[in-house]
Design a protein around this motif. Structure first.
Motif, mmCIF file in Angstrom:
data_model
loop_
_atom_site.group_PDB
_atom_site.id
_atom_site.type_symbol
_atom_site.label_atom_id
_atom_site.label_comp_id
_atom_site.label_asym_id
_atom_site.label_seq_id
_atom_site.Cartn_x
_atom_site.Cartn_y
_atom_site.Cartn_z
ATOM 1 N N ILE A 83 0.818 -1.275 0.032
ATOM 2 C CA ILE A 83 -0.134 0.026 0.094
ATOM 3 C C ILE A 83 0.944 1.294 0.051
ATOM 4 O O ILE A 83 2.178 1.109 0.246
ATOM 5 C CB ILE A 83 -0.921 0.130 1.175
ATOM 6 N N CYS A 84 0.180 2.406 -0.329
ATOM 7 C CA CYS A 84 1.027 3.625 -0.478
ATOM 8 C C CYS A 84 1.840 4.124 0.988
ATOM 9 O O CYS A 84 1.688 3.441 1.970
ATOM 10 C CB CYS A 84 0.049 4.658 -0.940
ATOM 11 N N HIS A 85 2.525 5.044 0.848
ATOM 12 C CA HIS A 85 3.245 5.485 1.897
ATOM 13 C C HIS A 85 2.721 6.329 3.178
ATOM 14 O O HIS A 85 3.047 6.412 4.166
ATOM 15 C CB HIS A 85 4.558 6.001 1.242
ATOM 16 N N LEU A 86 1.876 7.124 2.599
ATOM 17 C CA LEU A 86 1.176 8.040 3.572
ATOM 18 C C LEU A 86 0.751 7.660 4.705
ATOM 19 O O LEU A 86 0.982 8.313 5.868
ATOM 20 C CB LEU A 86 0.010 8.758 2.362
ATOM 21 N N PRO A 87 -0.091 6.450 4.815
ATOM 22 C CA PRO A 87 -0.646 6.270 6.253
ATOM 23 C C PRO A 87 0.723 5.686 7.132
ATOM 24 O O PRO A 87 0.553 5.832 8.380
ATOM 25 C CB PRO A 87 -1.500 4.862 5.904
ATOM 26 N N SER A 109 -13.547 9.849 3.628
ATOM 27 C CA SER A 109 -13.710 8.821 2.791
ATOM 28 C C SER A 109 -13.032 8.794 1.462
ATOM 29 O O SER A 109 -13.639 8.636 0.447
ATOM 30 C CB SER A 109 -15.320 8.449 2.743
ATOM 31 N N THR A 110 -11.778 9.100 1.335
ATOM 32 C CA THR A 110 -10.860 9.188 0.188
ATOM 33 C C THR A 110 -10.437 7.703 -0.283
ATOM 34 O O THR A 110 -10.728 7.555 -1.604
ATOM 35 C CB THR A 110 -9.632 9.774 0.588
ATOM 36 N N CYS A 111 -10.257 6.774 0.347
ATOM 37 C CA CYS A 111 -9.981 5.561 -0.091
ATOM 38 C C CYS A 111 -10.039 4.462 1.195
ATOM 39 O O CYS A 111 -10.110 4.980 2.171
ATOM 40 C CB CYS A 111 -8.670 5.490 -0.679
ATOM 41 N N ASP A 112 -9.826 3.190 0.813
ATOM 42 C CA ASP A 112 -9.977 2.323 1.985
ATOM 43 C C ASP A 112 -8.759 2.347 3.019
ATOM 44 O O ASP A 112 -8.989 2.166 4.214
ATOM 45 C CB ASP A 112 -9.843 0.856 1.241
ATOM 46 N N VAL A 113 -7.473 2.853 2.447
ATOM 47 C CA VAL A 113 -6.425 2.890 3.457
ATOM 48 C C VAL A 113 -6.885 4.250 4.619
ATOM 49 O O VAL A 113 -6.489 4.043 5.717
ATOM 50 C CB VAL A 113 -5.448 3.340 2.439
ATOM 51 N N ILE A 114 -7.297 5.101 3.999
ATOM 52 C CA ILE A 114 -7.607 6.255 4.820
ATOM 53 C C ILE A 114 -8.845 5.759 5.747
ATOM 54 O O ILE A 114 -8.671 6.174 6.958
ATOM 55 C CB ILE A 114 -7.989 7.440 4.332
ATOM 56 N N ARG A 115 -9.782 5.161 5.327
ATOM 57 C CA ARG A 115 -10.766 4.488 6.262
ATOM 58 C C ARG A 115 -10.326 3.624 7.155
ATOM 59 O O ARG A 115 -10.516 3.748 8.520
ATOM 60 C CB ARG A 115 -11.792 3.897 5.311
ATOM 61 N N SER A 249 -1.804 13.477 -8.162
ATOM 62 C CA SER A 249 -0.873 13.605 -6.877
ATOM 63 C C SER A 249 -1.694 14.410 -5.790
ATOM 64 O O SER A 249 -1.561 15.233 -5.065
ATOM 65 C CB SER A 249 0.398 14.635 -7.193
ATOM 66 N N PHE A 250 -3.028 13.970 -5.805
ATOM 67 C CA PHE A 250 -4.033 14.695 -4.852
ATOM 68 C C PHE A 250 -3.963 14.349 -3.616
ATOM 69 O O PHE A 250 -4.296 14.876 -2.668
ATOM 70 C CB PHE A 250 -5.572 14.360 -5.477
ATOM 71 N N CYS A 251 -3.396 13.202 -3.316
ATOM 72 C CA CYS A 251 -3.445 12.691 -2.049
ATOM 73 C C CYS A 251 -1.838 12.720 -1.047
ATOM 74 O O CYS A 251 -1.449 13.744 -0.558
ATOM 75 C CB CYS A 251 -4.103 11.265 -1.668
ATOM 76 N N GLU A 252 -1.327 11.527 -1.481
ATOM 77 C CA GLU A 252 0.179 11.273 -0.817
ATOM 78 C C GLU A 252 0.844 12.210 -1.901
ATOM 79 O O GLU A 252 1.080 12.145 -3.198
ATOM 80 C CB GLU A 252 0.718 9.864 -1.089
ATOM 81 N N GLN A 253 1.639 13.062 -1.129
ATOM 82 C CA GLN A 253 2.385 14.234 -2.027
ATOM 83 C C GLN A 253 3.790 13.852 -2.493
ATOM 84 O O GLN A 253 4.272 13.122 -1.829
ATOM 85 C CB GLN A 253 2.495 15.564 -1.177
ATOM 86 N N ALA A 337 1.686 9.754 -9.850
ATOM 87 C CA ALA A 337 0.681 9.138 -8.849
ATOM 88 C C ALA A 337 1.542 8.545 -7.918
ATOM 89 O O ALA A 337 2.518 8.131 -8.319
ATOM 90 C CB ALA A 337 -0.419 8.264 -9.278
ATOM 91 N N ALA A 338 1.319 8.365 -6.488
ATOM 92 C CA ALA A 338 1.804 7.861 -5.457
ATOM 93 C C ALA A 338 1.783 5.977 -5.859
ATOM 94 O O ALA A 338 0.662 5.777 -6.205
ATOM 95 C CB ALA A 338 1.320 8.025 -4.174
ATOM 96 N N SER A 339 2.895 5.586 -5.526
ATOM 97 C CA SER A 339 2.967 4.016 -5.972
ATOM 98 C C SER A 339 1.820 3.455 -4.796
ATOM 99 O O SER A 339 1.507 3.855 -3.869
ATOM 100 C CB SER A 339 4.121 3.447 -5.386
ATOM 101 N N PHE A 340 0.855 2.589 -5.539
ATOM 102 C CA PHE A 340 0.120 1.880 -4.822
ATOM 103 C C PHE A 340 -1.259 2.679 -4.528
ATOM 104 O O PHE A 340 -2.185 2.195 -3.438
ATOM 105 C CB PHE A 340 0.503 1.096 -3.515
ATOM 106 N N CYS A 341 -1.369 3.957 -5.156
ATOM 107 C CA CYS A 341 -2.546 4.565 -4.855
ATOM 108 C C CYS A 341 -3.664 4.190 -5.721
ATOM 109 O O CYS A 341 -3.849 4.511 -6.795
ATOM 110 C CB CYS A 341 -2.335 5.905 -5.021
ATOM 111 N N ASP A 342 -4.532 3.567 -4.910
ATOM 112 C CA ASP A 342 -5.740 2.876 -5.905
ATOM 113 C C ASP A 342 -6.537 3.694 -6.581
ATOM 114 O O ASP A 342 -6.962 3.656 -7.836
ATOM 115 C CB ASP A 342 -6.669 2.019 -4.848
ATOM 116 N N PRO A 343 -6.883 4.915 -5.853
ATOM 117 C CA PRO A 343 -7.750 5.735 -6.675
ATOM 118 C C PRO A 343 -7.196 6.270 -8.029
ATOM 119 O O PRO A 343 -7.702 6.553 -8.914
ATOM 120 C CB PRO A 343 -8.133 6.901 -5.644
ATOM 121 N N ALA A 344 -6.049 6.875 -7.924
ATOM 122 C CA ALA A 344 -5.200 7.350 -8.985
ATOM 123 C C ALA A 344 -4.894 6.451 -10.000
ATOM 124 O O ALA A 344 -5.088 6.533 -11.189
ATOM 125 C CB ALA A 344 -3.822 8.119 -8.272
#
Ligand code: SF4
Length: 394
Positions: A83-87, A109-115, A249-253, A337-344
Protein backbone atom coordinates in the motif's frame (compact mmCIF):
# COMPACT_ATOMS: atom_id res chain seq x y z
CA UNK A 1 9.16 36.52 9.42
CA UNK A 2 9.90 40.26 9.20
CA UNK A 3 6.95 42.64 9.64
CA UNK A 4 6.19 45.96 7.95
CA UNK A 5 7.02 47.13 4.39
CA UNK A 6 7.00 44.82 1.38
CA UNK A 7 8.29 41.37 1.91
CA UNK A 8 10.63 39.76 -0.57
CA UNK A 9 9.66 36.64 -2.45
CA UNK A 10 12.57 34.81 -0.80
CA UNK A 11 11.52 35.73 2.75
CA UNK A 12 7.95 34.53 2.16
CA UNK A 13 9.09 31.26 0.63
CA UNK A 14 11.66 30.72 3.40
CA UNK A 15 8.87 31.16 5.93
CA UNK A 16 6.65 28.67 4.04
CA UNK A 17 9.51 26.17 3.70
CA UNK A 18 10.16 26.32 7.42
CA UNK A 19 6.53 25.39 8.11
CA UNK A 20 6.68 22.62 5.49
CA UNK A 21 9.80 21.10 7.04
CA UNK A 22 8.61 21.41 10.61
CA UNK A 23 7.31 17.97 11.50
CA UNK A 24 6.92 19.07 15.13
CA UNK A 25 4.20 21.55 14.06
CA UNK A 26 5.84 24.28 16.14
CA UNK A 27 3.58 26.94 14.61
CA UNK A 28 0.43 25.02 15.56
CA UNK A 29 1.76 24.49 19.08
CA UNK A 30 2.58 28.20 19.39
CA UNK A 31 -0.95 29.11 18.26
CA UNK A 32 -2.40 26.74 20.87
CA UNK A 33 -0.25 28.19 23.62
CA UNK A 34 -1.67 31.67 23.10
CA UNK A 35 -4.80 30.66 25.00
CA UNK A 36 -5.69 27.61 27.11
CA UNK A 37 -9.10 27.48 25.36
CA UNK A 38 -7.61 26.90 21.93
CA UNK A 39 -7.81 23.54 20.18
CA UNK A 40 -6.62 22.16 16.86
CA UNK A 41 -8.20 19.46 14.72
CA UNK A 42 -6.22 17.55 12.09
CA UNK A 43 -7.50 16.17 8.84
CA UNK A 44 -6.28 13.71 6.26
CA UNK A 45 -6.50 14.29 2.51
CA UNK A 46 -8.37 14.89 0.31
CA UNK A 47 -11.37 17.01 1.34
CA UNK A 48 -12.84 18.00 4.67
CA UNK A 49 -15.07 21.01 5.33
CA UNK A 50 -12.49 23.12 7.18
CA UNK A 51 -15.13 25.81 7.57
CA UNK A 52 -16.79 23.80 10.34
CA UNK A 53 -13.60 23.41 12.38
CA UNK A 54 -12.93 27.13 12.01
CA UNK A 55 -16.50 28.08 12.96
CA UNK A 56 -16.00 26.23 16.25
CA UNK A 57 -12.96 28.42 16.97
CA UNK A 58 -10.44 25.63 16.34
CA UNK A 59 -7.46 25.50 13.99
CA UNK A 60 -7.74 23.07 11.05
CA UNK A 61 -4.40 21.30 10.52
CA UNK A 62 -3.66 19.37 7.33
CA UNK A 63 -1.82 16.09 7.90
CA UNK A 64 0.12 15.22 4.75
CA UNK A 65 2.56 12.64 6.03
CA UNK A 66 6.24 13.12 6.71
CA UNK A 67 7.49 13.38 3.14
CA UNK A 68 11.14 12.44 2.82
CA UNK A 69 12.14 13.83 6.19
CA UNK A 70 11.49 10.95 8.54
CA UNK A 71 12.65 7.38 8.74
CA UNK A 72 9.64 5.09 9.01
CA UNK A 73 10.08 2.37 11.62
CA UNK A 74 6.91 2.07 13.69
CA UNK A 75 4.61 3.00 10.79
CA UNK A 76 5.78 0.04 8.69
CA UNK A 77 4.70 -2.38 11.41
CA UNK A 78 1.07 -1.37 10.88
CA UNK A 79 0.87 -2.01 7.15
CA UNK A 80 1.54 -4.59 4.51
CA UNK A 81 4.13 -3.71 1.88
CA UNK A 82 1.73 -3.20 -1.04
CA UNK A 83 0.00 0.00 0.00
CA UNK A 84 1.03 3.62 -0.38
CA UNK A 85 3.45 5.40 1.94
CA UNK A 86 1.25 8.13 3.41
CA UNK A 87 -0.47 6.14 6.20
CA UNK A 88 2.87 4.73 7.37
CA UNK A 89 4.34 8.16 7.89
CA UNK A 90 1.12 9.45 9.47
CA UNK A 91 1.30 6.59 11.99
CA UNK A 92 5.00 7.35 12.50
CA UNK A 93 4.16 10.99 13.22
CA UNK A 94 1.48 9.89 15.67
CA UNK A 95 3.63 7.30 17.40
CA UNK A 96 6.46 9.80 17.75
CA UNK A 97 4.17 12.20 19.62
CA UNK A 98 4.27 14.81 16.84
CA UNK A 99 0.49 14.99 16.56
CA UNK A 100 -0.24 14.97 20.26
CA UNK A 101 -1.33 18.62 20.21
CA UNK A 102 -4.42 17.69 18.18
CA UNK A 103 -7.76 17.33 19.95
CA UNK A 104 -9.26 15.44 17.05
CA UNK A 105 -8.52 14.05 13.60
CA UNK A 106 -10.93 13.78 10.67
CA UNK A 107 -10.54 11.00 8.11
CA UNK A 108 -12.44 11.63 4.86
CA UNK A 109 -13.64 8.71 2.73
CA UNK A 110 -10.82 9.15 0.22
CA UNK A 111 -9.99 5.45 -0.03
CA UNK A 112 -9.92 2.23 1.98
CA UNK A 113 -6.47 3.02 3.35
CA UNK A 114 -7.62 6.22 5.00
CA UNK A 115 -10.82 4.58 6.21
CA UNK A 116 -8.79 1.81 7.87
CA UNK A 117 -6.42 4.37 9.32
CA UNK A 118 -9.38 6.03 11.04
CA UNK A 119 -10.12 2.74 12.83
CA UNK A 120 -6.49 2.35 13.87
CA UNK A 121 -6.41 5.92 15.11
CA UNK A 122 -9.44 5.33 17.29
CA UNK A 123 -7.71 2.43 18.99
CA UNK A 124 -4.31 4.13 19.24
CA UNK A 125 -5.53 7.49 20.50
CA UNK A 126 -8.76 7.00 22.45
CA UNK A 127 -8.46 10.51 23.92
CA UNK A 128 -8.67 12.21 20.52
CA UNK A 129 -11.94 12.82 18.72
CA UNK A 130 -11.78 10.62 15.60
CA UNK A 131 -14.31 10.88 12.85
CA UNK A 132 -14.59 9.05 9.53
CA UNK A 133 -16.29 11.42 7.12
CA UNK A 134 -18.39 9.78 4.46
CA UNK A 135 -18.55 12.29 1.61
CA UNK A 136 -21.43 11.74 -0.84
CA UNK A 137 -20.78 9.68 -3.95
CA UNK A 138 -24.09 10.00 -5.79
CA UNK A 139 -24.98 12.07 -8.82
CA UNK A 140 -28.50 12.95 -7.65
CA UNK A 141 -28.16 16.49 -6.32
CA UNK A 142 -31.09 16.33 -3.90
CA UNK A 143 -30.19 12.95 -2.37
CA UNK A 144 -26.49 13.82 -2.18
CA UNK A 145 -27.11 17.25 -0.65
CA UNK A 146 -29.53 15.92 1.94
CA UNK A 147 -27.18 13.12 2.95
CA UNK A 148 -24.14 15.41 3.16
CA UNK A 149 -26.01 18.13 5.06
CA UNK A 150 -26.95 15.49 7.65
CA UNK A 151 -23.30 14.43 7.97
CA UNK A 152 -22.20 18.05 8.28
CA UNK A 153 -24.77 18.78 10.99
CA UNK A 154 -23.54 15.82 13.05
CA UNK A 155 -19.98 17.03 12.56
CA UNK A 156 -20.86 20.59 13.66
CA UNK A 157 -22.50 19.20 16.79
CA UNK A 158 -19.47 17.01 17.63
CA UNK A 159 -16.94 19.74 16.92
CA UNK A 160 -18.96 22.23 18.95
CA UNK A 161 -18.87 19.85 21.92
CA UNK A 162 -15.14 19.29 21.43
CA UNK A 163 -14.34 22.99 21.37
CA UNK A 164 -16.95 24.07 23.89
CA UNK A 165 -18.28 26.60 21.36
CA UNK A 166 -21.32 25.54 19.36
CA UNK A 167 -21.41 27.81 16.30
CA UNK A 168 -24.63 29.51 15.23
CA UNK A 169 -25.56 30.22 11.61
CA UNK A 170 -23.73 33.54 11.61
CA UNK A 171 -20.53 31.90 12.85
CA UNK A 172 -20.83 29.29 10.12
CA UNK A 173 -21.49 31.93 7.47
CA UNK A 174 -18.48 33.94 8.65
CA UNK A 175 -16.22 30.89 8.35
CA UNK A 176 -17.61 29.97 4.94
CA UNK A 177 -16.95 33.59 3.92
CA UNK A 178 -13.30 33.34 5.05
CA UNK A 179 -12.83 30.10 3.14
CA UNK A 180 -14.48 31.66 0.09
CA UNK A 181 -11.71 34.25 0.29
CA UNK A 182 -9.14 31.46 0.59
CA UNK A 183 -10.59 29.76 -2.49
CA UNK A 184 -10.45 33.04 -4.40
CA UNK A 185 -6.84 33.61 -3.33
CA UNK A 186 -5.80 30.11 -4.38
CA UNK A 187 -7.58 30.51 -7.72
CA UNK A 188 -5.71 33.78 -8.25
CA UNK A 189 -2.37 32.12 -7.54
CA UNK A 190 -3.21 29.33 -9.97
CA UNK A 191 -4.38 31.85 -12.58
CA UNK A 192 -1.16 33.87 -12.40
CA UNK A 193 0.96 30.73 -12.50
CA UNK A 194 -0.94 29.56 -15.56
CA UNK A 195 -0.40 32.87 -17.34
CA UNK A 196 3.21 33.36 -16.22
CA UNK A 197 4.56 30.06 -14.92
CA UNK A 198 8.09 31.48 -14.85
CA UNK A 199 6.95 34.03 -12.26
CA UNK A 200 5.29 31.52 -9.93
CA UNK A 201 7.40 28.37 -9.92
CA UNK A 202 5.38 25.37 -8.76
CA UNK A 203 7.88 24.78 -5.97
CA UNK A 204 6.95 28.17 -4.49
CA UNK A 205 3.22 27.77 -5.09
CA UNK A 206 3.33 24.35 -3.46
CA UNK A 207 5.19 25.58 -0.38
CA UNK A 208 2.61 28.34 0.05
CA UNK A 209 -0.20 25.81 -0.24
CA UNK A 210 1.47 23.60 2.38
CA UNK A 211 1.87 26.57 4.72
CA UNK A 212 -1.84 27.24 4.32
CA UNK A 213 -2.56 23.83 5.83
CA UNK A 214 -1.08 24.66 9.23
CA UNK A 215 -1.88 28.32 9.82
CA UNK A 216 -5.16 30.17 10.38
CA UNK A 217 -6.86 31.03 7.05
CA UNK A 218 -6.74 34.75 7.88
CA UNK A 219 -2.94 34.57 8.06
CA UNK A 220 -2.78 32.57 4.86
CA UNK A 221 -4.73 35.28 3.03
CA UNK A 222 -2.25 37.91 4.17
CA UNK A 223 0.70 35.82 3.01
CA UNK A 224 -0.85 35.16 -0.40
CA UNK A 225 -1.39 38.89 -0.95
CA UNK A 226 2.19 39.61 0.11
CA UNK A 227 3.49 36.88 -2.18
CA UNK A 228 1.53 38.16 -5.18
CA UNK A 229 2.92 41.66 -4.54
CA UNK A 230 6.44 40.23 -4.35
CA UNK A 231 5.90 38.35 -7.63
CA UNK A 232 5.01 41.61 -9.38
CA UNK A 233 7.99 43.38 -7.83
CA UNK A 234 10.47 40.59 -8.62
CA UNK A 235 9.64 39.07 -12.02
CA UNK A 236 11.59 36.00 -13.12
CA UNK A 237 13.24 35.26 -16.45
CA UNK A 238 11.09 33.51 -19.08
CA UNK A 239 12.36 30.07 -20.09
CA UNK A 240 11.64 27.99 -23.14
CA UNK A 241 9.78 25.28 -21.23
CA UNK A 242 6.84 23.10 -22.24
CA UNK A 243 3.53 23.59 -20.46
CA UNK A 244 2.21 20.51 -18.67
CA UNK A 245 -0.66 19.53 -16.41
CA UNK A 246 0.23 17.21 -13.53
CA UNK A 247 -2.53 14.73 -12.63
CA UNK A 248 -2.71 12.09 -9.89
CA UNK A 249 -0.93 13.73 -6.94
CA UNK A 250 -4.04 14.66 -4.99
CA UNK A 251 -3.34 12.67 -1.81
CA UNK A 252 0.14 11.40 -0.96
CA UNK A 253 2.34 14.27 -2.00
CA UNK A 254 5.48 13.93 -4.10
CA UNK A 255 8.71 15.04 -2.44
CA UNK A 256 9.54 18.67 -3.11
CA UNK A 257 12.62 17.50 -5.00
CA UNK A 258 10.40 15.80 -7.57
CA UNK A 259 8.37 18.97 -8.19
CA UNK A 260 11.59 20.93 -8.64
CA UNK A 261 13.00 18.24 -10.92
CA UNK A 262 10.01 18.38 -13.27
CA UNK A 263 10.36 22.13 -13.68
CA UNK A 264 14.13 22.11 -13.97
CA UNK A 265 13.87 19.41 -16.62
CA UNK A 266 11.99 21.88 -18.83
CA UNK A 267 8.31 21.50 -17.88
CA UNK A 268 6.26 24.37 -16.55
CA UNK A 269 3.48 22.88 -14.45
CA UNK A 270 0.52 25.08 -15.44
CA UNK A 271 -2.16 23.12 -13.58
CA UNK A 272 -2.07 20.29 -11.06
CA UNK A 273 -4.09 18.44 -8.46
CA UNK A 274 -1.49 18.63 -5.69
CA UNK A 275 -3.37 18.93 -2.38
CA UNK A 276 -6.57 19.56 -4.24
CA UNK A 277 -8.58 19.64 -1.00
CA UNK A 278 -7.94 23.38 -0.67
CA UNK A 279 -9.75 24.07 -3.96
CA UNK A 280 -12.15 21.16 -3.99
CA UNK A 281 -15.14 23.47 -4.37
CA UNK A 282 -14.70 25.20 -7.69
CA UNK A 283 -16.47 28.42 -6.75
CA UNK A 284 -17.73 30.34 -3.75
CA UNK A 285 -20.26 28.81 -1.38
CA UNK A 286 -23.41 30.93 -1.17
CA UNK A 287 -23.83 32.90 2.06
CA UNK A 288 -27.61 33.03 1.64
CA UNK A 289 -29.99 30.78 3.58
CA UNK A 290 -28.93 27.84 5.74
CA UNK A 291 -25.09 27.71 5.78
CA UNK A 292 -24.86 23.94 6.27
CA UNK A 293 -27.28 23.28 3.41
CA UNK A 294 -25.25 25.62 1.19
CA UNK A 295 -21.96 23.92 2.06
CA UNK A 296 -23.53 20.52 1.38
CA UNK A 297 -24.99 21.61 -1.93
CA UNK A 298 -21.70 23.17 -3.02
CA UNK A 299 -19.96 19.81 -2.64
CA UNK A 300 -22.57 17.94 -4.67
CA UNK A 301 -22.88 20.52 -7.44
CA UNK A 302 -19.47 22.13 -7.52
CA UNK A 303 -16.77 19.64 -6.54
CA UNK A 304 -13.87 19.40 -8.98
CA UNK A 305 -13.51 16.29 -11.10
CA UNK A 306 -10.97 14.03 -9.43
CA UNK A 307 -10.39 10.36 -8.78
CA UNK A 308 -11.98 10.42 -5.34
CA UNK A 309 -15.36 11.65 -6.58
CA UNK A 310 -17.80 9.37 -8.38
CA UNK A 311 -18.21 10.17 -12.08
CA UNK A 312 -21.45 8.78 -13.51
CA UNK A 313 -20.59 9.42 -17.17
CA UNK A 314 -18.32 6.61 -18.48
CA UNK A 315 -16.60 9.12 -20.75
CA UNK A 316 -16.61 11.93 -18.19
CA UNK A 317 -13.04 11.48 -16.96
CA UNK A 318 -11.64 11.08 -20.46
CA UNK A 319 -13.32 14.27 -21.55
CA UNK A 320 -12.22 16.04 -18.40
CA UNK A 321 -8.55 15.48 -19.27
CA UNK A 322 -9.09 17.22 -22.59
CA UNK A 323 -11.03 20.06 -20.97
CA UNK A 324 -8.38 20.52 -18.28
CA UNK A 325 -5.54 20.62 -20.80
CA UNK A 326 -7.41 23.09 -22.99
CA UNK A 327 -8.35 25.32 -20.05
CA UNK A 328 -4.71 25.41 -18.95
CA UNK A 329 -3.42 25.93 -22.52
CA UNK A 330 -1.10 23.01 -21.81
CA UNK A 331 0.99 21.03 -24.28
CA UNK A 332 0.83 17.72 -22.43
CA UNK A 333 0.07 15.74 -19.29
CA UNK A 334 2.30 14.16 -16.68
CA UNK A 335 0.39 11.46 -14.81
CA UNK A 336 2.23 11.40 -11.49
CA UNK A 337 0.70 9.27 -8.76
CA UNK A 338 1.85 7.70 -5.53
CA UNK A 339 2.83 4.03 -5.81
CA UNK A 340 -0.07 1.77 -4.79
CA UNK A 341 -2.55 4.66 -4.81
CA UNK A 342 -5.72 2.83 -5.84
CA UNK A 343 -7.90 5.84 -6.73
CA UNK A 344 -5.22 7.42 -8.92
CA UNK A 345 -3.89 4.27 -10.53
CA UNK A 346 -7.32 2.77 -11.24
CA UNK A 347 -8.26 5.97 -13.05
CA UNK A 348 -4.99 6.29 -14.89
CA UNK A 349 -5.72 3.97 -17.87
CA UNK A 350 -9.00 5.79 -18.48
CA UNK A 351 -7.42 9.22 -18.18
CA UNK A 352 -4.49 8.24 -20.33
CA UNK A 353 -6.84 6.80 -22.91
CA UNK A 354 -8.70 10.12 -22.89
CA UNK A 355 -5.48 12.05 -23.45
CA UNK A 356 -4.32 9.78 -26.25
CA UNK A 357 -7.71 9.79 -27.99
CA UNK A 358 -7.47 13.55 -28.17
CA UNK A 359 -3.83 13.51 -29.31
CA UNK A 360 -2.51 14.99 -26.07
CA UNK A 361 1.10 13.98 -25.36
CA UNK A 362 1.52 12.32 -21.98
CA UNK A 363 3.91 10.41 -19.79
CA UNK A 364 3.28 8.58 -16.52
CA UNK A 365 5.27 7.69 -13.47
CA UNK A 366 4.87 6.68 -9.87
CA UNK A 367 6.59 8.12 -6.85
CA UNK A 368 6.60 7.77 -3.10
CA UNK A 369 6.60 10.72 -0.70
CA UNK A 370 10.08 9.63 0.40
CA UNK A 371 11.54 9.02 -3.08
CA UNK A 372 15.11 10.24 -2.94
CA UNK A 373 16.44 9.61 -6.45
CA UNK A 374 15.21 11.94 -9.16
CA UNK A 375 17.49 11.05 -12.06
CA UNK A 376 14.89 8.83 -13.72
CA UNK A 377 12.20 11.55 -13.38
CA UNK A 378 14.62 14.19 -14.70
CA UNK A 379 15.33 12.14 -17.81
CA UNK A 380 11.68 11.30 -18.39
CA UNK A 381 10.41 14.87 -17.91
CA UNK A 382 13.33 16.34 -19.89
CA UNK A 383 12.77 14.02 -22.84
CA UNK A 384 9.04 14.69 -22.69
CA UNK A 385 9.57 18.45 -22.74
CA UNK A 386 12.02 18.21 -25.65
CA UNK A 387 9.72 15.93 -27.64
CA UNK A 388 6.81 18.35 -27.19
CA UNK A 389 8.94 21.26 -28.38
CA UNK A 390 10.37 19.36 -31.34
CA UNK A 391 7.44 17.29 -32.54
CA UNK A 392 4.43 18.22 -30.44
CA UNK A 393 4.98 15.01 -28.49
CA UNK A 394 4.79 12.67 -31.52
S1 SF4 B 1 -2.22 7.91 -1.64
FE1 SF4 B 1 -3.98 6.97 -2.62
S2 SF4 B 1 -4.19 4.94 -1.68
FE2 SF4 B 1 -2.84 6.17 -0.35
S3 SF4 B 1 -4.15 7.04 1.19
FE3 SF4 B 1 -4.05 8.51 -0.48
S4 SF4 B 1 -5.77 8.06 -1.88
FE4 SF4 B 1 -5.47 6.32 -0.48
Amino acid sequence: MPRGGSLSRASIIDWARELYEDLDFTGVRAWLQESPDRKAVGYLPVYVPRELIHACGMLPVGIHGAGDQMEIIKGDAFYQSYICHLPRSVVELGQSGKLDMLSGVLFPSTCDVIRNLSGMWKMLYPDQYVRYIDVPQVSDVEIGSEFWAGELRRLVKDLGELSGTAPDDDDLRASIGIYNEVRTAVRELYRVRNERPWDIPTEELYLLMRAGEVIPPEQFLTRVREYLQAVEAEPNRVRDNSRVVMIGSFCEQPPLGLIKTIERAGCYVVDDDLMIGNRFLASDVSLEGDPVDQLARAFVTDAVSTSVVYEPDPNGKKEHVKAQVEAASADGVIFAAASFCDPALLDRPMLRDGAEQHGIPCIAFKYSENSGQFQQFREQAGTFSDSIKLWGGE
